[in-house]
Design an enzyme around this catalytic site. Sequence first.
Site, short mmCIF file in Angstrom:
data_model
loop_
_atom_site.label_atom_id
_atom_site.label_comp_id
_atom_site.label_asym_id
_atom_site.label_seq_id
_atom_site.Cartn_x
_atom_site.Cartn_y
_atom_site.Cartn_z
N ASN A 50 -9.39 2.25 8.35
CA ASN A 50 -10.75 2.38 8.90
C ASN A 50 -10.81 2.36 10.42
O ASN A 50 -11.87 2.58 11.00
CB ASN A 50 -11.65 1.29 8.33
CG ASN A 50 -11.83 1.44 6.83
OD1 ASN A 50 -11.33 2.37 6.22
ND2 ASN A 50 -12.56 0.52 6.23
N HIS B 38 -4.40 6.00 -1.13
CA HIS B 38 -4.90 5.98 0.25
C HIS B 38 -3.79 6.27 1.27
O HIS B 38 -4.08 6.52 2.44
CB HIS B 38 -5.51 4.61 0.54
CG HIS B 38 -6.86 4.66 1.19
ND1 HIS B 38 -7.68 5.78 1.19
CD2 HIS B 38 -7.55 3.71 1.88
CE1 HIS B 38 -8.80 5.50 1.85
NE2 HIS B 38 -8.75 4.26 2.27
N TYR C 287 0.81 -1.23 0.00
CA TYR C 287 0.00 0.00 0.00
C TYR C 287 0.84 1.27 0.00
O TYR C 287 0.30 2.38 -0.05
CB TYR C 287 -0.92 0.02 1.23
CG TYR C 287 -1.84 -1.15 1.32
CD1 TYR C 287 -2.79 -1.40 0.34
CD2 TYR C 287 -1.77 -2.03 2.40
CE1 TYR C 287 -3.65 -2.49 0.42
CE2 TYR C 287 -2.63 -3.12 2.49
CZ TYR C 287 -3.56 -3.34 1.50
OH TYR C 287 -4.41 -4.42 1.59
N PHE D 283 -4.65 0.04 10.21
CA PHE D 283 -5.36 0.10 8.93
C PHE D 283 -6.31 1.28 8.99
O PHE D 283 -6.80 1.68 10.04
CB PHE D 283 -6.06 -1.21 8.56
CG PHE D 283 -5.10 -2.25 8.07
CD1 PHE D 283 -4.72 -2.29 6.74
CD2 PHE D 283 -4.53 -3.16 8.96
CE1 PHE D 283 -3.80 -3.23 6.28
CE2 PHE D 283 -3.61 -4.10 8.51
CZ PHE D 283 -3.24 -4.13 7.17
N ASN E 212 -13.63 6.78 5.58
CA ASN E 212 -13.77 5.91 6.75
C ASN E 212 -12.69 6.13 7.80
O ASN E 212 -12.95 5.95 9.00
CB ASN E 212 -13.81 4.44 6.32
CG ASN E 212 -15.12 4.10 5.63
OD1 ASN E 212 -16.16 4.67 5.92
ND2 ASN E 212 -15.06 3.17 4.70
#
Length: 196
Positions: free
Chosen positions: A66, A19, A14, A64, A112
Amino acid sequence: MFLLAGLGNPGEQYALSPHNLGFLVVDRLAEQFGIRVTRKDSKALIGLGEIDGHQVMLAKPQTFMNLSGESLAPLMEKHQIEISNLVVIYDELDLPWGALKIKPKGSAAGHNGMKSVIQWFKTSEIVRVRLGIHPGHPIRSGAEFVLAPIKRSQMKELDEFVGFAADAVRTITAEGVEKAMTKFNRRAPGLNNEEA
């Protein structure tokens, strides 16, 4: 002390996804000011240091995206940091690629990670730096888009955008939110209107 928190997802896969723009901005500030963001604390990687004469904690929650609030709320409580000194930096699919928008408060607007932060702090009066990632053309799945690697052809623009965002965060700590909004609520210079 300021807590400058970039939101993202842990893991190499990632690292260069849209993101993870929040992480990239924290990394840029760490590099500019010689702050090592390697200490584990409250489910985050943190680093303590000084930016333009102001004590700061840089943080990258490792929960993470969220669940970001699950890390930041205990971190702030443990280090007795005022909520007015929290700045949250994250990607925003509702804004075009390269656009930056600082807001002193407001809803999560469907993000989120920010939603988790607001839920944990029980207030929406949190300064945030929103970084536009929308490519300017229709996308099939927002969830897939934000986690896919940024195109190699966009790396130069990414570097400029991250630098612009880091300057915006510095301005918040040095001159306050209002002045930072006046200077930085726009597109980063040198970025195209369309995705490369």
